[in-house]
Design a protein around this motif. Structure first.
Motif, PDB file in Angstrom:
ATOM      1  N   ARG A 105       0.983  -1.287  -0.144  1.00  0.00           N
ATOM      2  CA  ARG A 105       0.060  -0.131  -0.007  1.00  0.00           C
ATOM      3  C   ARG A 105       0.768   1.428   0.273  1.00  0.00           C
ATOM      4  NH1 ARG A 105      -1.320  -2.543   4.544  1.00  0.00           N
ATOM      5  NH2 ARG A 105      -0.861  -0.813   5.792  1.00  0.00           N
ATOM      6  N   ARG A 106       0.553   2.276  -0.620  1.00  0.00           N
ATOM      7  CA  ARG A 106       1.001   3.389  -0.677  1.00  0.00           C
ATOM      8  C   ARG A 106       0.119   4.410   0.282  1.00  0.00           C
ATOM      9  NH1 ARG A 106       5.151   5.263  -2.842  1.00  0.00           N
ATOM     10  NH2 ARG A 106       5.489   3.709  -4.300  1.00  0.00           N
ATOM     11  N   THR A 107       0.641   4.840   1.310  1.00  0.00           N
ATOM     12  CA  THR A 107      -0.247   5.588   2.160  1.00  0.00           C
ATOM     13  C   THR A 107      -0.062   7.066   1.894  1.00  0.00           C
ATOM     14  OG1 THR A 107       1.602   5.509   3.850  1.00  0.00           O
ATOM     15  CG2 THR A 107      -0.204   3.701   3.975  1.00  0.00           C
ATOM     16  N   ASN A 108       0.946   7.507   1.259  1.00  0.00           N
ATOM     17  CA  ASN A 108       0.871   8.908   0.777  1.00  0.00           C
ATOM     18  C   ASN A 108       2.081   8.777  -0.426  1.00  0.00           C
ATOM     19  OD1 ASN A 108       3.475   9.616   1.434  1.00  0.00           O
ATOM     20  ND2 ASN A 108       2.734   9.980   3.572  1.00  0.00           N
ATOM     21  N   GLU A 109       2.193   9.814  -1.142  1.00  0.00           N
ATOM     22  CA  GLU A 109       3.062   9.703  -2.259  1.00  0.00           C
ATOM     23  C   GLU A 109       4.505   9.015  -1.854  1.00  0.00           C
ATOM     24  OE1 GLU A 109       5.031  12.982  -5.351  1.00  0.00           O
ATOM     25  OE2 GLU A 109       3.261  13.273  -4.689  1.00  0.00           O
ATOM     26  N   ASN A 110       5.009   9.387  -0.834  1.00  0.00           N
ATOM     27  CA  ASN A 110       6.394   8.863  -0.586  1.00  0.00           C
ATOM     28  C   ASN A 110       6.557   7.920   0.540  1.00  0.00           C
ATOM     29  OD1 ASN A 110       7.997  10.710  -2.234  1.00  0.00           O
ATOM     30  ND2 ASN A 110       7.378  12.279  -1.148  1.00  0.00           N
ATOM     31  N   TYR A 112       5.609   3.804   1.349  1.00  0.00           N
ATOM     32  CA  TYR A 112       5.012   2.453   0.634  1.00  0.00           C
ATOM     33  C   TYR A 112       5.281   1.472   1.696  1.00  0.00           C
ATOM     34  CZ  TYR A 112       4.962  -1.849  -1.943  1.00  0.00           C
ATOM     35  OH  TYR A 112       4.583  -3.006  -2.482  1.00  0.00           O
ATOM     36  N   ASN A 149       9.734   7.319  -3.884  1.00  0.00           N
ATOM     37  CA  ASN A 149       8.942   6.786  -4.732  1.00  0.00           C
ATOM     38  C   ASN A 149       9.457   6.500  -6.232  1.00  0.00           C
ATOM     39  OD1 ASN A 149       6.800   7.299  -6.954  1.00  0.00           O
ATOM     40  ND2 ASN A 149       5.747   8.417  -5.542  1.00  0.00           N
ATOM     41  N   ALA A 151       8.435   6.435  -9.069  1.00  0.00           N
ATOM     42  CA  ALA A 151       8.035   7.428 -10.263  1.00  0.00           C
ATOM     43  C   ALA A 151       8.986   8.508 -10.159  1.00  0.00           C
ATOM     44  CB  ALA A 151       6.551   7.901  -9.984  1.00  0.00           C
ATOM     45  N   THR A 152       9.315   9.354  -9.079  1.00  0.00           N
ATOM     46  CA  THR A 152      10.380  10.094  -9.029  1.00  0.00           C
ATOM     47  C   THR A 152      11.843   9.819  -9.333  1.00  0.00           C
ATOM     48  OG1 THR A 152      10.803  10.345  -6.841  1.00  0.00           O
ATOM     49  CG2 THR A 152       8.747  11.606  -7.630  1.00  0.00           C
TER      50      THR A 152
END
Length: 194
Positions: A105-110, A112, A149, A151-152
């Motif tokens: 789960r990703r609880t916020n953008e940064n 996991y 993240n 993605a970044t």
């Protein structure tokens, strides 16, 4: 040094790709006497592979301290994730462990979060398939938390802790050296990270 890193990365990629291509029922038990009939490979199911550089300030495997050679994350099309570490073990160049769980789960953008339900343990003594050792699956309970993240292209740290049914503990603290991670899409699939 650079050549050694490339060899470690290649071994880790092959081990991760092979490791996630087996079903739990097809894997031998760690102490199984007759394993040759139980090894039934399936097609590869890795859809994402991320290679990270940095150091493991903590890496304990069943009470023994190690340092890491290579650290990576692999994700399967079915939602199973693996934080995989090639151990710096002079006695065993095939010594690799993976913290594994499903549906991280990703609880916020940064942040996991992965609930760990098994450890994959690989060594030179494991049975081989296609020339590569097949990891033993050990049911475990624990958690991995990743800051950063994919993605970044930046992951700051990964902390994992798990205990198997025999009470053996596995602990990891990986810190990035700040370099961008290398992310490879292996098989396109719908994302299963919530």
């Amino acid at each position: 040094m650079r050549q050694s890193w490339r060899m470690s990365a290649t071994a880790l990629i092959l081990a991760a790709a092979t490791g996630v291509a087996w079903t739990e029922g097809a894997r031998p038990a760690p102490d199984s006497a007759n394993t040759t009939d139980e090894l039934k490979p399936q097609g590869p199911d890795t859809d994402l592979f991320a290679l990270m550089t940095g150091t493991c300030s903590t890496l304990k495997v069943a009470g023994r301290d190690f340092s890491c050679r290579t650290f990576a994350y692999a994700h399967s099309v079915n939602g199973r994730a693996y934080f995989t570490i090639a151990l710096d073990d002079p006695a065993d160049q095939s010594h690799i462990v993976s913290f594994s769980g499903e549906n991280g789960r990703r609880t916020n953008e940064n942040l996991y979060d992965l609930t760990v339900d098994r450890m994959l343990l690989n060594s030179k003594n494991q049975p081989k398939a296609d020339g590569l050792p097949v990891p033993a699956i050990v049911k475990s309970a624990g958690r991995c938390v990743q800051l950063g993240n994919f993605a970044t292209g930046h992951v700051t740290s990964v902390v994992c802790s798990a205990t198997d049914r025999s009470g053996r503990k596995y602990d990891l603290r990986f810190e990035s050296d700040g370099s961008p991670i290398t992310v490879r899409r292996v098989n396109p699939s719908a994302p299963t990270i919530r």
